[in-house]
Design a protein around this motif. Sequence first.
Motif, PDB file in Angstrom:
ATOM      1  N   ILE A  92      41.843  45.964  37.819  1.00 31.35           N
ATOM      2  CA  ILE A  92      42.038  46.454  39.191  1.00 31.35           C
ATOM      3  C   ILE A  92      43.027  45.619  39.998  1.00 31.35           C
ATOM      4  O   ILE A  92      43.332  45.988  41.131  1.00 31.35           O
ATOM      5  N   SER A  93      43.518  44.512  39.448  1.00 28.38           N
ATOM      6  CA  SER A  93      44.379  43.659  40.272  1.00 28.38           C
ATOM      7  C   SER A  93      45.633  43.194  39.546  1.00 28.38           C
ATOM      8  O   SER A  93      46.192  42.152  39.876  1.00 28.38           O
TER       9      SER A  93
ATOM     10  N   SER B 132      49.451  43.450  38.919  1.00 31.13           N
ATOM     11  CA  SER B 132      50.618  43.973  39.624  1.00 31.13           C
ATOM     12  C   SER B 132      51.651  44.518  38.634  1.00 31.13           C
ATOM     13  O   SER B 132      51.638  44.186  37.450  1.00 31.13           O
TER      14      SER B 132
ATOM     15  N   THR C 191      35.742  52.553  44.181  1.00 28.61           N
ATOM     16  CA  THR C 191      37.203  52.698  44.197  1.00 28.61           C
ATOM     17  C   THR C 191      37.845  52.044  42.980  1.00 28.61           C
ATOM     18  O   THR C 191      39.013  52.298  42.690  1.00 28.61           O
ATOM     19  N   SER C 192      37.101  51.223  42.256  1.00 24.45           N
ATOM     20  CA  SER C 192      37.678  50.527  41.100  1.00 24.45           C
ATOM     21  C   SER C 192      38.047  51.493  39.971  1.00 24.45           C
ATOM     22  O   SER C 192      38.926  51.195  39.171  1.00 24.45           O
TER      23      SER C 192
ATOM     24  N   VAL D 155      39.587  54.521  39.948  1.00 25.17           N
ATOM     25  CA  VAL D 155      40.958  55.027  40.035  1.00 25.17           C
ATOM     26  C   VAL D 155      41.952  53.926  39.704  1.00 25.17           C
ATOM     27  O   VAL D 155      42.930  54.134  38.974  1.00 25.17           O
ATOM     28  N   LYS D 156      41.713  52.728  40.229  1.00 27.32           N
ATOM     29  CA  LYS D 156      42.608  51.608  39.962  1.00 27.32           C
ATOM     30  C   LYS D 156      42.635  51.272  38.470  1.00 27.32           C
ATOM     31  O   LYS D 156      43.703  50.990  37.900  1.00 27.32           O
ATOM     32  N   THR D 157      41.472  51.290  37.840  1.00 30.90           N
ATOM     33  CA  THR D 157      41.400  50.967  36.410  1.00 30.90           C
ATOM     34  C   THR D 157      42.136  52.007  35.576  1.00 30.90           C
ATOM     35  O   THR D 157      42.868  51.668  34.644  1.00 30.90           O
TER      36      THR D 157
ATOM     37  N   GLU E  67      44.616  53.923  36.523  1.00 37.36           N
ATOM     38  CA  GLU E  67      46.054  53.742  36.749  1.00 37.36           C
ATOM     39  C   GLU E  67      46.590  52.569  35.933  1.00 37.36           C
ATOM     40  O   GLU E  67      47.680  52.651  35.348  1.00 37.36           O
ATOM     41  N   THR E  68      45.824  51.488  35.873  1.00 41.30           N
ATOM     42  CA  THR E  68      46.254  50.315  35.110  1.00 41.30           C
ATOM     43  C   THR E  68      46.321  50.610  33.629  1.00 41.30           C
ATOM     44  O   THR E  68      47.273  50.196  32.941  1.00 41.30           O
TER      45      THR E  68
END
Length: 217
Positions: free
Chosen positions: A87-88, A90, A125-126, A128-130, A132-133
């Motif tokens: 999730i983090s 960049s 919310t994690s 969607v972020k995961t 995408e990553t």
Amino acid sequence: LPYRKALLQITERCNLRCAHCFVLAGNYGDTMPIEVIRDVVIPRLRDCQVISVTLTGGEPFVHPDIIKIVHLLRNADIRVGICTNGISISQDQVETLAKIGNVHLNVSLDGFRPESHGKFRGDKTSFVKTIETIRRLSQYRLLQGLLVTPNNLAEINEYAELCEFAIQNGVIYVLMNPLSIMGRGIKAQGKLKASNEVMQQIRDITSPFSNCIRIAY
């Protein structure tokens, strides 16, 4: 030379608070200084003829020197794997890791909905972020595996969707890890642990994908 692999916990800190975390990680704890990694850890790894290291935490990407650590290990001719919640990371970090080479990532994915994976990870919310990553890592050929902890928040069909998603993104393997009996996993056993019956249903629905991807239970 013998093949020797090591796990290196570079931080106890994490940006999530997962229900099953066996090391009780959260927004607290120590982080290993890069000087210690450079001057103590890497020389010992080389003395022990270690050729591959997996970076763990907590969450490795909350370490402020994660990219420098990877550079140090690769300069010592040690292959690098990273286990992450995804999730983090960049875009710059992804591009840099791809340029370094001989680096792969395994991403945790415990369901295929915000209501399952996200809730299990303590932050809806994690999800969607995961996702995408995972797609981004696939594009840069950095993705190796998905690490899955079957749980009672996810519907059985989500694991089939997860395997389809893994194949679409070039994942080599999906590892179904049982919920830990350590750390926060102890308290989560009664409410969140997938029963033997559910695990068998997961095997039944995901085994057809084994022709395209390696699945370990």
